[in-house]
Scaffold this active site. Structure first.
Site, PDB file in Angstrom:
ATOM      1  N   GLY A  18       1.140  -0.945  -0.230  1.00  0.00           N
ATOM      2  CA  GLY A  18      -0.198   0.241   0.328  1.00  0.00           C
ATOM      3  C   GLY A  18       0.166   1.187   0.037  1.00  0.00           C
ATOM      4  CB  CYS A  19       3.657   2.885   1.215  1.00  0.00           C
ATOM      5  SG  CYS A  19       4.573   4.191   1.066  1.00  0.00           S
ATOM      6  CB  ALA A  20       4.504   4.248  -3.945  1.00  0.00           C
TER       7      ALA A  20
END
Lengths: 301, 301
Positions: B125-127
């Site tokens: 869920g995170c880049a």
């Protein structure tokens, strides 16, 4: 007893600190061999730099480059300063894994940031952009306590801090941030990124539940918007630096009532915010001289 | 014709540049009023700092804090240096919106990074966390061309760069990165974050298709892993700085064959990587002196 060049006793100086730098910590610096301008083979000491991936519960947040001391304070302080953790969040554990280079901050229940992130990622699919937005959000309505600052304290702090044995004096290329009270330096953190040094201070404050309404934050780094926002998020009413300003940093400081003093070198400094809270109780002529050997070189850069 | 203090003609110095700093650009600095140590009201010039959100097609990537010049070079260079854009990606447009403070880099087809990100965001869920990983990935197998560097060039470059009118000399608190060829400075970029200055250089190189296999990158900032990785990603074989090193920066430079020279001030410097490619063709005694007024203060910090 070791004497600092101006005769001030090192031991009594270090006694003032709750946490002082530890230049002897072998994990923080490395001896590297090189060749100097004259062609002479020489060994120098350089600071370590390690990736540390910070998690909020199961959520990967960011990979920071750090010297690697106080990973728990760094993670906690980063999440607080980014507005990802709030007072209402109950922290149940902070687990650091040196081998995996990860630190996980665990809360009792899922945080509003995690929820928001999951919504966010379903739309734009990225969390990076939100970080900045959250920092600004967290500032809304922030007004810092109006406390008096004395110029004599600032001169005394600079004098003490510049003489404190540090990784900077040992290896250079590192920033320092020091939490102070009046003319006493309390907690001195260093890191390759100045934001990390500040976040470690924030983590220490959070862990110890220290009241910062009467504290001063001294930094070697520039007074950028990021530095000003982090200081305001921490609730510290005064920010002092040897370095310069950015326009937005000044703007935010004036909005939140942060006393902002920069370009402080030797007898000189300039106050760009909170002048009415600054008491000039000492004639700069009588301020302690800054010894050349303690001036920070551009390896601060 | 304006003379620089050592008699070198400013105009002929500026003639050497393809892009020189523009300290006259009113958009980049602001006059701010403050009160100095002596209690005197004084006006100083400080650099601007603006958020710029970078998009890759429809994908929000990051919000950078920048002085705001060359947003197109910054966005392009950032995406290249992070390994989010590759040679195979055909760029169709770079759209900057000053009001929205956004810049969008558009490619013909969706990039592999966007695909990866969508997969990534479905999982963690995170880049943010991926950025670092991608940078290291991009470095795998990189070997920089073995080119000779002459110490006389380094002294000449420092001499010219320190005398070039810049935002730094005007307002301080800013970093400079200069792309050079032998003893000639070509492109001088400045920004509040040293990584931005480097990314703007990378964007210029990419846009102009300049061959950098014979170039030298000079920076005022520290030689951290990030600086070394970005320089290597750009294919520039030599990195020189006034500032110090981090251990990991040195390690990576040695791995990829980057000639790494730091702590360059006046006649002094130290080479920590690529010594065999460094030709000491001038006696440091005959190197130009560094004038005090051109020394960078810790407002670089």
């Amino acid at each position: 007893m070791t004497k600092v060049d101006d005769g001030l006793e090192l031991a009594s100086l270090l006694d003032e600190y709750l946490i002082a730098p530890n230049p002897e910590n072998a994990r923080l610096t490395r001896a590297v061999e090189g060749v100097d301008h004259s062609g002479m083979v020489t060994q120098i000491s350089v600071v370590e730099e390690r990736p540390l991936t910070i998690y909020l519960n199961r959520q990967e947040i960011v990979t920071a480059m750090t010297i690697g001391d106080y990973p728990d304070y760094l993670a906690l302080g980063f999440l607080r300063n980014q507005g990802m953790l709030h007072d209402s969040d109950v922290i149940t554990a902070i687990d650091y894994d040196e081998e995996l280079e990860t630190v996980v901050v665990r809360t009792e229940v899922e945080t509003s940031y995690e929820e928001k992130l999951q919504k966010k990622t379903r739309t734009s699919g990225c969390a990076v952009g939100t970080v900045f937005g959250d920092m600004m959000e967290g500032l809304e309505g922030v007004r810092l306590p109006e406390v008096e600052v004395r110029s004599s304290w600032l001169y005394a702090l600079a004098h003490k801090i510049n003489r404190t044995p540090s990784l900077y004096l040992e290896a250079g290329a590192i920033h320092g941030t020091i939490l102070c009270q009046q003319d006493r330096p309390l907690v001195y953190m260093e890191d390759v990124g100045r934001h990390n040094a500040v976040d470690k201070i924030a983590g220490w404050i959070q862990s110890t539940g220290t009241d910062v309404s009467d504290k001063i934050l001294y930094t070697t780094g520039r007074l950028t918007s990021e530095m000003v926002i982090k200081t305001a998020m921490m609730g510290i009413p005064v920010l002092v630096s040897r370095s310069g300003f950015t326009a937005w940093g000044v703007e935010i400081a004036r909005e939140v009532g942060l006393t902002l003093i920069g370009r402080m070198r030797g007898k000189r400094f300039i106050c760009l915010s909170g002048e009415d809270r600054l008491l000039r109780d000492i004639d700069p002529k009588n301020a302690p001289e800054e010894h050349k050997k303690h001036r920070r070189k551009s390896s601060d850069g």
